[in-house]
Each structure stands twice: as structure tokens, then as C-alpha cells.
Scaffold this active site. Structure first.
Site, PDB file in Angstrom:
ATOM      1  N   ASP A  80       0.830  -1.200   0.000  1.00  0.00           N
ATOM      2  CA  ASP A  80       0.000   0.000   0.000  1.00  0.00           C
ATOM      3  C   ASP A  80       0.871   1.260   0.000  1.00  0.00           C
ATOM      4  O   ASP A  80       2.068   1.212   0.316  1.00  0.00           O
ATOM      5  CB  ASP A  80      -0.899  -0.032   1.239  1.00  0.00           C
ATOM      6  CG  ASP A  80      -2.207   0.720   1.046  1.00  0.00           C
ATOM      7  OD1 ASP A  80      -2.299   1.535   0.104  1.00  0.00           O
ATOM      8  OD2 ASP A  80      -3.127   0.503   1.849  1.00  0.00           O
ATOM      9  N   ASP A 134     -10.929   1.903  -3.014  1.00  0.00           N
ATOM     10  CA  ASP A 134     -11.474   1.581  -1.685  1.00  0.00           C
ATOM     11  C   ASP A 134     -12.993   1.602  -1.720  1.00  0.00           C
ATOM     12  O   ASP A 134     -13.639   1.201  -0.750  1.00  0.00           O
ATOM     13  CB  ASP A 134     -10.982   2.597  -0.649  1.00  0.00           C
ATOM     14  CG  ASP A 134      -9.585   2.250  -0.153  1.00  0.00           C
ATOM     15  OD1 ASP A 134      -9.153   1.105  -0.352  1.00  0.00           O
ATOM     16  OD2 ASP A 134      -8.927   3.130   0.427  1.00  0.00           O
TER      17      ASP A 134
HETATM   18  C1  GLA Z   1      -5.705   1.996   2.221  1.00  0.00           C
HETATM   19  C2  GLA Z   1      -6.137   0.831   1.373  1.00  0.00           C
HETATM   20  C3  GLA Z   1      -7.183   0.037   2.108  1.00  0.00           C
HETATM   21  C4  GLA Z   1      -6.637  -0.436   3.432  1.00  0.00           C
HETATM   22  C5  GLA Z   1      -6.145   0.753   4.242  1.00  0.00           C
HETATM   23  C6  GLA Z   1      -5.427   0.311   5.499  1.00  0.00           C
HETATM   24  O1  GLA Z   1      -6.697   2.934   2.340  1.00  0.00           O
HETATM   25  O2  GLA Z   1      -6.596   1.255   0.132  1.00  0.00           O
HETATM   26  O3  GLA Z   1      -7.608  -1.048   1.325  1.00  0.00           O
HETATM   27  O4  GLA Z   1      -5.606  -1.350   3.199  1.00  0.00           O
HETATM   28  O5  GLA Z   1      -5.256   1.549   3.490  1.00  0.00           O
HETATM   29  O6  GLA Z   1      -4.963   1.369   6.230  1.00  0.00           O
END
Ligand code: GLA
Length: 742
Positions: free
Chosen positions: A491, A561
Site C-alpha cells: 500500500d 477503496d
Molecule cells: C488503504 C487501502 C485500504 C486499506 C487501508 C489500510 O486505504 O486502500 O484497502 O488497506 O489503506 O490502512
């Protein structure tokens, strides 16, 4: 002038050079790209890009041959030439007042650069771009490359333009290398990977705009005079604008109209510009953003600009999409998972956020196993003092309060249930409240004397510095080696600003943004070579770094997300416009949806996620009995159709963005034997007698049977009249239609 003919030039015929006319002709399956030397000074000028031609001598298209413009004929007005010539690679400071591709500041502080042909070579295959992701040849004879060397004798600068043509897709890729052959350093302040001069054909500009939770939504605008374009100055390819633009004819459809599309294989700040000048000539430029960019090129040094992809279709958007999908599936993604089913995963993020421990995860895995789910991915919150998103990034040590016995114990228990185990990391980041930051406050990007801008309470690590890079790599490597971990979600949750690196002197800070991206690539390369069997999914606050650069390392990227099935229709439409379905991370989550507050049927959430990698993102222990049964069905459906979805040809059939009511797409197997149509009725309209959806890409001589109704259709009917989708009751209803060839 030194024109060389190589052996392979005679052997392969996708790239031809006409020695007499001094014309280069690049032929893809359906298109031709033609340019050459004007017969005077040796400028490289663009002549034609469009439908495949037999003709070679199309020099008149440059409009330079009536004599009026050529500098040798009209020396008193060379400017008149520079400002209209369709330069194959445009440069600044010499009277071409359009935006240009290359700007070099020499020891005098001047930016003038004028390039003339020096030599060329044509060879089979394609050389790698050192340190950068790039397309590659997969088998003998599938790629041919032309490399042209241009020179500025005053600057003592060589510019190598590379063009590769593929036997299996209508894409051409380009890259640029600049070499300092002089004895003084120069600075590159702008280098675009692609410069293309076209005549305006009443174009619109198509781009993919967005935001967090709303990535890559298609948008058209008029191509007026002057600049039109998109860019990112965030250090990532970004949620907001995408390194893709296309010039399209007005009202282009999936099957009719003309499109010139451009995509950059790069994951940092970029600029994509179309400029329409006084004569209605359009110049397209695509490359690294010149914002905060300055690269010192010492004597003997070379700089390689990222690869740019060009696709032209004269048969609408669908053929463009196919060309990108084929290029990326056949020549960009390297993962061993590319042609494999990905394990159906359960990710705990939306299910638990930071509130989990071993027992909770094992219970989620237990329930998941019953439904046939194959892998548990433990998301954010397993390390350091990470009880919320304010702290602990950088401290990649297991939090034993949550996970007693550490990763080994958790992974063992998950494996014992028959599930693989995957993990989340955000290696490029640090929170000020972390042991790492307390020990090395200078490792994050911060400008001396200035408070840095926090985002999600975090800072970006300066991985352009070797010691920081090594720390980050060691954390990734030791975590992945500490247990039987088979997947990583990498990420990256904030953009870059406050750029200052203690690793370079003041006059070279303009290199940092690009060096950062190169360091990300180096980390990812190390990862996939150290763990070659590994499944890597990249992510950046959802889909903030979903680009071809990252696809070189990971076969899939978390698309957004926003897991709401309705919002996903638009996001997946824009993403699949250029990227294969097999690359789109897509999960079923709970309702009301956490990003949208919207309710959609469980079945539809599954049908929409089936267009991507497929998985779940919820707490399985909270399933209702009905959902538990539906999961089993959905997982079966995934196994039934994933080979087709992953490997087949994708066609967009209807767009909710356009009609406001419904969305539809289909995938057809390469051997024509199978078709899967997905239809989603987003907004119910009362009293409608069903809808006809015309299928695309069919051989009209074939016949297909609908698996559910057993009705046999001629492909000619399916193409010209369509398949009937009867009306549905309620918003966000959906349907899969499976057709097989009889
Ligand atoms: C980002 C990712 C999510 C999750 C969060 C965790 O927003 O896109 O899918 O993994 O971080 O903090």
C-alpha cells in the site's frame, strides 16, 4: 548522414526504412505510423498515423514540400518552418512556439536544442529500459524495434528515440534516451516520452479523472485552441488524473469513430497535453511532469524517459481497448499469476479495521473456508503500536498483544484451515509517532526549517537514500520470510510533498521526485526476484497508483477503496478501458457500503466483483444463513468463469455513465466458444418491457445457446438485434448470461 541497414531489417517487416525516400514506416496489424527526414537538413518529421497504408511516400502530408517552409529555401524566415513543421520529437528554444518535448539547459543557461538525424538501427526484439518498467518481447519475432539517433552538435547531445511494434497488438511503444557526449554538464528540465503532431479532426479529448473512491471515470471535453490536458504533481500517477489521454472523433462509440490513445508506463508525476495551434495542428505530449523536475546530466551520463504507449483505432473505442489489453497481458505483466486463477481471498479491512486479534482472524478464516474462500489477507494494524491510523508506520514488528505467538502462529492456524495467508504492508511510509521516526527523523521527506504537511498523520520515507532503502527492503524481506506468507498487499497512502533529500545537494533536488519512483521500482523488482512465486497486489489508498508501471511488477492492483457495486460500475468501466479485467482488484463487501452508505443486493456485489480478481472484504462471522449459501455459489461461479474473464476479450456493451440506467459488458473466449454477459440495472425505470443488448466482436456465422434458457441464437441476431434482458424488480439487480457455441 549515416544510414545503416541491419540484418534483421531485411528479415522482419513490421518496420521498414526506405533508403531512397528516407522514410520510416511502422506497421501494426491495422495501423501505419510514418515519418522521415526532410530532404534538406535532416530534421525528423512526422507524416502519418492512421489506418494501415500500402503507400510509403506520404511526405506531402507534412506540408513542407511546397518549398515555402523549408529553411534552405526560405532562410529569411526559418521561424515559419519551425512553428509548423511536424517534428517527430520537438525541442525548445529554436522557434517552435508550441509546447515541446525536450528542454535542456546548457552551461550558458540557454534552453535551445535542435536535433538532426544521425543514424538508426532496426532490430528484432526490444531492449529493456534500465531501472524502468517496460514492455518486452515474449517470443521470437513478436516485436521489432527501431532506434533512431538524433544529435545536437552544439550541445554535443545524442537523443535516441525507440519505437517498438508488436505482431499481436495494434500498439506502438516509444521511449527516449538522452546521452551527454560533451564535456560539460547540462540539465534536463523537461523530457516527454512522446511527442506527436497530428492534424485536428474535430477531436474531443478523453481522459480518466477521479478522486479517492471515484477513480478513473471517463470524461470527454472539447479540444479547443491552446492547451488541454491532465497531470499529476503528487509523486504518484494519482486518483485525480490518469497518465492517459485520447483524441477521439466526436460522438465516438465502441465500434465507430477514430481514436488516438496514449498511456504512460510510469507511476509518478506526469503530464499529458494536447495543444491545438493557430493552424489546427495538434501536438500531443506525454511524459514525466516538468513540475519540480531538473536532472543533471554529467558528461557521459544518459537519462532514460519512461515508455509511452500509442494506440490508434479507426473502428471505435473497443478496438483501442483490445490493443491495450493485449499489449499489457502479452508484453508487460510478468507475474507467474498472470495466466492463473488468483486465490479467492478474504481481506479483513472493512470487516474489522484495526480491531482484531489472532482469534478474530482465525474465526473469519474458519467461516471463509466453509464458503470455499482460499486465502486470508490480514490488512493494516498487525504491527508496532498500530491501534489506529495515527501511529507505528515504519515499525514492522508484530504486535504480540494482538497476535500472540507472532505471524508464525497465526499463519500456521490459518494454513491448518486450508487457507493461504497474505499480509498488508505500507513500506514507503512512516508516522511521526513511531520508533523509526524517533530514531531517524531525517529519513522522512521534510524541508529543513519547515513543518512538513502530514497526510493521514504520516510522512513519506526518502527511499532515494541507500540507508533508508535498505531499511525498507529489510523490513519487507524479513516480514515475508518470517512465516508462510504467499501474498502481499503493498500500500501507499499519501502523495509526495515537502520534497527535500539530505542525499543530494541543493541544485539537484529537482531529481528527487523521479528518483523516488525509480526507488519504488527497485524495491518491487527486488521483491519479485527474491520471492518469484509470490502474489503481489499493489494499492494506493485504493487505486491511486493503478498504472502500467506498477503492473510490470504486480498482476493486480486494488482498484478502489470504494467497494459499492454501483460506484464500481463507473470505476471499472474507466479502468477496463485500458487495463485487462485480470488486473482489477474487486471484492464483495457489506451493506450499507462503507464508502457510499448504499445498499445493493449481495448477488450484484458478487457479479460486479467477478469482473476483477474476486474476493471478499467483510467479517465472515457476521454472514446471514442466506449469505453463507450465496458465498458458496459465488465462489463456484468464480471458478467456472475466471479463465474466461481473465483470458478472454472484453467488450463494453452499455454504459451507466452514458444512459443513467444500466450497465453491461461481455467477455468472449479467444476460441469463440464461450461468452459471459453481465448486465446491471442500476436505476429501475417503471414499466419497461426489457432491454435488448447487442453483443460485440462475434463471428456472425456462429450459433450460441443460452445455458439458462436453452434458447439457441444466431450470432448475427445477437450482434444486430441483441439479447433480451427482461425487466427486473428493484435497483441494482443484475444478471449473468452464459452462452456457449453450438
Ligand atoms: C488503504 C487501502 C485500504 C486499506 C487501508 C489500510 O486505504 O486502500 O484497502 O488497506 O489503506 O490502512
Amino acid at each position: 548522414m549515416n544510414i545503416t541497414k541491419t540484418k534483421s531489417e531485411r528479415g522482419l517487416n513490421m518496420i521498414k526504412y526506405d533508403d531512397k525516400l528516407k522514410i520510416f514506416k511502422l506497421d501494426t496489424i491495422n495501423t501505419s505510423y510514418i515519418f522521415g527526414l526532410d530532404d534538406e537538413a535532416g530534421y525528423l518529421c512526422h507524416y502519418y498515423y492512421g489506418k494501415k497504408l500500402e503507400s510509403v511516400d506520404v511526405r506531402y502530408l507534412s506540408r513542407l514540400y511546397d518549398g515555402k517552409y523549408l529553411p534552405g529555401v526560405n532562410a529569411r524566415d526559418k521561424n515559419g518552418f519551425s512553428d509548423v513543421a511536424p517534428f517527430e520529437f520537438s525541442t525548445g528554444g529554436i522557434g517552435d512556439f508550441r509546447p515541446h518535448a525536450l528542454e535542456i539547459v546548457d552551461k550558458n543557461g540557454s534552453i535551445a536544442c535542435e536535433l538532426f538525424y544521425d543514424s538508426h538501427r532496426i532490430y528484432e526484439g526490444k531492449e529493456a529500459l534500465t531501472g524502468l518498467p517496460a514492455t518486452f518481447s515474449n517470443k521470437k519475432g513478436d516485436v521489432q524495434t527501431l532506434e533512431i539517433t538524433l544529435k545536437d552538435k552544439i550541445l554535443k547531445l545524442a537523443v535516441k528515440l525507440s519505437y517498438s511494434v508488436f505482431s499481436d497488438t495494434d500498439a506502438i511503444v516509444r521511449s527516449v534516451k538522452v546521452i551527454n557526449e560533451g564535456s560539460d554538464s547540462v540539465n534536463i528540465t523537461k523530457i516527454m516520452s512522446l511527442s506527436l503532431d497530428l492534424d485536428n479532426e474535430d477531436f474531443d479529448l478523453l481522459s480518466l479523472h477521479g478522486s479517492w473512491g471515484r477513480e478513473r471515470t471517463m470524461e470527454y471535453r472539447d479540444l479547443g485552441h491552446g492547451f488541454t490536458g491532465v497531470s499529476s504533481q503528487r509523486g504518484v500517477s494519482s486518483h485525480q488524473e490518469h497518465p492517459f489521454i485520447a483524441l477521439t472523433s466526436k460522438n465516438i462509440t465502441q465500434t465507430e469513430g477514430s481514436v488516438y490513445a496514449f498511456n504512460l508506463v510510469y507511476s509518478g508525476s506526469f503530464e499529458a497535453v494536447a495543444h491545438r495551434n493557430q493552424f489546427d495542428l495538434v501536438r500531443v505530449l506525454l511524459g514525466i511532469s516538468p513540475y519540480n523536475f531538473k536532472w543533471e546530466l554529467k558528461p557521459g551520463d544518459e537519462f532514460i524517459a519512461p515508455e509511452a504507449v500509442m494506440v490508434h483505432s479507426f473502428k471505435g473505442l473497443s478496438a483501442m481497448t483490445t490493443a491495450f489489453h493485449e499489449l499489457y497481458r502479452n508484453h508487460l505483466i510478468r507475474s507467474p499469476y498472470l495466466h492463473k486463477k488468483r486465490p479467492v481471498l478474504i481481506n479483513n479491512w472493512e470487516g474489522t479495521y484495526f480491531d482484531f486479534d489472532t482469534e478474530k482472524l482465525v474465526n473469519i478464516a474458519k467461516e471463509a473456508a466453509k464458503g470455499g474462500i482460499e486465502m486470508l489477507v490480514m490488512d493494516d494494524g498487525w504491527f508496532g503500536n498500530r491501534f489506529d491510523d495515527n501511529r507505528a508506520l515504519g515499525d514492522w514488528k508484530v504486535n504480540e498483544e494482538k497476535l500472540p505467538g507472532g505471524l508464525k502462529e497465526l499463519v500456521r492456524r490459518v494454513n491448518d484451515l486450508g487457507l493461504k495467508f497474505g499480509i498488508w504492508m505500507e513500506p514507503e511510509m512512516v508516522n511521526p509517532d513511531s520508533d523509526l521516526y524517533r530514531a531517524h527523523p531525517d529519513w522522512a521527506f521534510e524541508i529543513p526549517g519547515r513543518d512538513p504537511s502530514l497526510s493521514r498523520n504520516q510522512l513519506v520515507l526518502d527511499i532515494t537514500r541507500q540507508e533508508v532503502f535498505d531499511y525498507v527492503w529489510n523490513c519487507v524481506e524479513s516480514t515475508l520470510k518470517s512465516a508462510n506468507i504467499e501474498y502481499l498487499k503493498w500500500d501507499m497512502n499519501r502523495a509526495l510533498c515537502d520534497i527535500y533529500s539530505a542525499g543530494l545537494p541543493a541544485d539537484r533536488q529537482g531529481e528527487i521526485m523521479h528518483r523516488y519512483v525509480l526507488s519504488v521500482y527497485k524495491l518491487q523488482e527486488k521483491l519479485i526476484t527474491t520471492f518469484p512465486e509470490f502474489l503481489l497486489e499493489n494499492c494506493s489508498s485504493g487505486g491511486g497508483r493503478f498504472d502500467p508501471g506498477m503492473l510490470y511488477y504486480s498482476p493486480q492492483i486494488w482498484t478502489s477503496d470504494n467497494t459499492d457495486a454501483g460506484a464500481r460500475l463507473l470505476i471499472q468501466e474507466g479502468t477496463a478501458l485500458i487495463y485487462p479485467l485480470s488486473t482489477m482488484g474487486a471484492h464483495v463487501s457489506v451493506c450499507p457500503n462503507h464508502a457510499m452508505g448504499r445498499n445493493t443486493p449481495f448477488e450484484t456485489r458478487g457479479n460486479v466483483a467477478l469482473a476483477g480478481t474476486f474476493g471478499y472484504e467483510l467479517d465472515t462471522t457476521k454472514f446471514t444463513d442466506e449469505e453463507r449459501e450465496m458465498v458458496k455459489e459465488q465462489v463456484k461461479t468464480y471458478h467456472k468463469y475466471n479463465d474466461l474473464v481473465r483470458e478472454g476479450d472484453y467488450y463494453r456493451l452499455a454504459s451507466l455513465r452514458e444512459n443513467g440506467v444500466y450497465d453491461a459488458w461481455m467477455v468472449k473466449s479467444k476460441d469463440d466458444k464461450e461468452i459471459l454477459v453481465t448486465f446491471v440495472l442500476a436505476n429501475k425505470v417503471c414499466n419497461v418491457k426489457g432491454r435488448k443488448i447487442k453483443l460485440l466482436g462475434l463471428n456472425e456465422a456462429y450459433k450460441y445457446v443460452d445455458e439458462e434458457t436453452k434458447v439457441v441464437y444466431g450470432a448475427d441476431v445477437l450482434s444486430n438485434a441483441g439479447i433480451l434482458i427482461s425487466d427486473m424488480w428493484g435497483d441494482y439487480q443484475s444478471k449473468l448470461i452464459h452462452l456457449t457455441k453450438v
